[in-house]
Design an enzyme around this catalytic site. Structure first.
Site, PDB file in Angstrom:
ATOM      1  N   GLU A  98       2.489  -7.763  -0.772  1.00 30.88           N
ATOM      2  CA  GLU A  98       3.282  -7.900  -1.993  1.00 30.88           C
ATOM      3  C   GLU A  98       4.472  -8.827  -1.819  1.00 30.88           C
ATOM      4  OE1 GLU A  98       4.199  -3.439  -2.092  1.00 30.88           O
ATOM      5  OE2 GLU A  98       6.003  -4.277  -2.980  1.00 30.88           O
ATOM      6  N   CYS A 339      10.361  -1.656  -1.190  1.00 33.98           N
ATOM      7  CA  CYS A 339       9.369  -2.659  -0.801  1.00 33.98           C
ATOM      8  C   CYS A 339       8.231  -1.963  -0.067  1.00 33.98           C
ATOM      9  CB  CYS A 339       9.989  -3.788   0.028  1.00 33.98           C
ATOM     10  SG  CYS A 339      10.718  -3.312   1.563  1.00 33.98           S
TER      11      CYS A 339
END
Ligand code: SAH
Length: 374
Positions: A98, A339
């Protein structure tokens, strides 16, 4: 999915001289190297077919010999609050990573992953939960930025290597990535607009200083004593804090670049007035900036962030030592999660699909409830 790319040459990770050598070996004139480089790093091509100023013959040779690393967007989440976007990219070998696009007044910033998963084990971090799968190639780090710039149609001016992974645990690819990203013949992002965040691998910080890059080094400190740091960051057991801080002071001496100290505030763990005073003391002995990050809750962990007024009081106490200290502005609060959480959500869904159907297949964007707008 098997990795069929093993024997192909990863041309997007090559410097201009290397690429020129490669096309010459294919029997082409050297200037073709520059043309190809421009397709890869300026025009951000994602297929050989687009490279219309190269002969069909060369394009066909390239498709046999060369690997054109590309990241395919499997999911894009867009914040309704500030336009921040989270991208989940799938790689040719089936792994997903990501990246985040943050839109600021001063320009667009992209946060990239440097590895698939992470081996460092920080207790509050979602990226480390399944361990490290593998390191990313330079081309795969570049691709996150290139694809985001191409998909959004907006210029990326800042890059932070603060996504999943420990960049200094992928040192050679990281350095290659930075040199390509900041190359005047490529996207030409300024070195000063690149930040690399590390959990503190001392030997690699020393090496990095010798590269004489003008990038910003950010150290994930997160605690003010060796003992507390080891509790939050198991990797700290290998790297004594006094030597780590010394390596950061040296980094400044060699490069002239002020280091950033990152400090994730975890309620009841590292947020006392004494912690703040000691953080101020540590920082005042260095040329640095302190960035406080109220911890993002991770569903697999029990850590919580202190409330807003507590964070402000902590900041003010650090500032008493005369150091520059800010609280990181939260971007994309409605799509946030820490994250690594988008990838974890994807992997959880994939596992459920496998458990329920007894089959290994999962479609892109399989993270169920999340909005898909690409
Ligand atoms: N491995 C590198 C870079 C990746 S993490 C490093 O450790 O610096 C980027 C930053 O986010 C690090 O400071 C990391 O400690 C922090 N971080 C990770 N999970 C977090 C969470 N849940 N909340 C707040 N900060 C977090």
């Amino acid at each position: 999915m098997p990795d069929t790319s093993k024997d192909l040459i990863d041309i997007k990770s090559m410097t201009l001289p290397e690429l020129t050598g490669f096309v010459t070996e294919l029997g082409e004139k050297p200037f073709r190297g520059r043309q190809l480089y421009e397709w890869l790093h300026v025009r951000l091509a994602s297929s050989f077919g687009e490279m219309t100023n190269l002969s069909k013959d060369l394009r066909s040779k390239l498709s046999q010999e060369a690997l054109l690393v590309s990241a395919r967007p499997a999911e894009i989440l867009t914040s309704q609050i500030d336009g921040t976007q989270k991208y989940l990219f799938s790689l040719p070998d089936g792994n997903v990573i990501e990246s985040v696009l943050m839109r600021y007044h001063h320009g667009n910033s992209v946060c990239i992953s440097s590895q698939v998963g992470c081996a460092m084990g920080c207790r509050f971090c979602a990226s480390t939960i399944g361990g490290k799968v593998r390191s990313l190639r330079a081309s795969e780090m570049l691709e996150q930025i290139y694809r985001i710039q191409a998909l959004s149609g907006e210029r990326v001016s800042n890059v932070v290597v603060m996504g999943t992974g420990e960049p200094l645990d992928n040192y050679d690819n990281l350095i290659r990535f930075i040199r390509l990203l900041t190359d005047e013949n490529g996207l030409h992002i300024s070195q000063r607009s690149v930040t690399v965040s590390t959990c503190g691998l001392i030997d690699k910080i020393t090496l990095l200083a010798q590269e004489k890059l003008q990038i910003t080094l950010a150290l994930s400190l997160h605690a003010v004593t060796q003992e507390k740091r080891e509790k939050l960051m198991p990797i700290a057991k290998r790297y004594p804090m006094d030597r780590l801080l010394e390596a950061c002071r040296e980094y400044f001496q060699v490069t002239g670049r002020r280091v950033t100290l990152e400090y994730s505030l975890v309620k009841g763990e590292n947020d006392s007035p004494e912690d703040a005073a000691m953080l101020g003391q540590i920082a005042s002995g260095m040329h640095c900036h302190v960035n406080l990050i109220p911890v993002n809750p991770v569903k697999e962990r029990s850590f919580r962030r202190p409330d807003h007024s507590h964070v402000e009081a902590f900041r003010n106490r650090v500032a008493l030592s005369g150091v520059s200290v800010t609280v990181r502005r939260e971007m994309g609060a409605d799509i946030s999660g820490a994250c690594g959480q988008l990838r974890r959500g994807y992997l959880d869904e994939k596992k459920k699909t496998i458990d329920n159907a007894g089959s290994g297949s999962v479609t892109a964007g399989g993270a169920g409830s999340k909005e898909i707008d690409a």
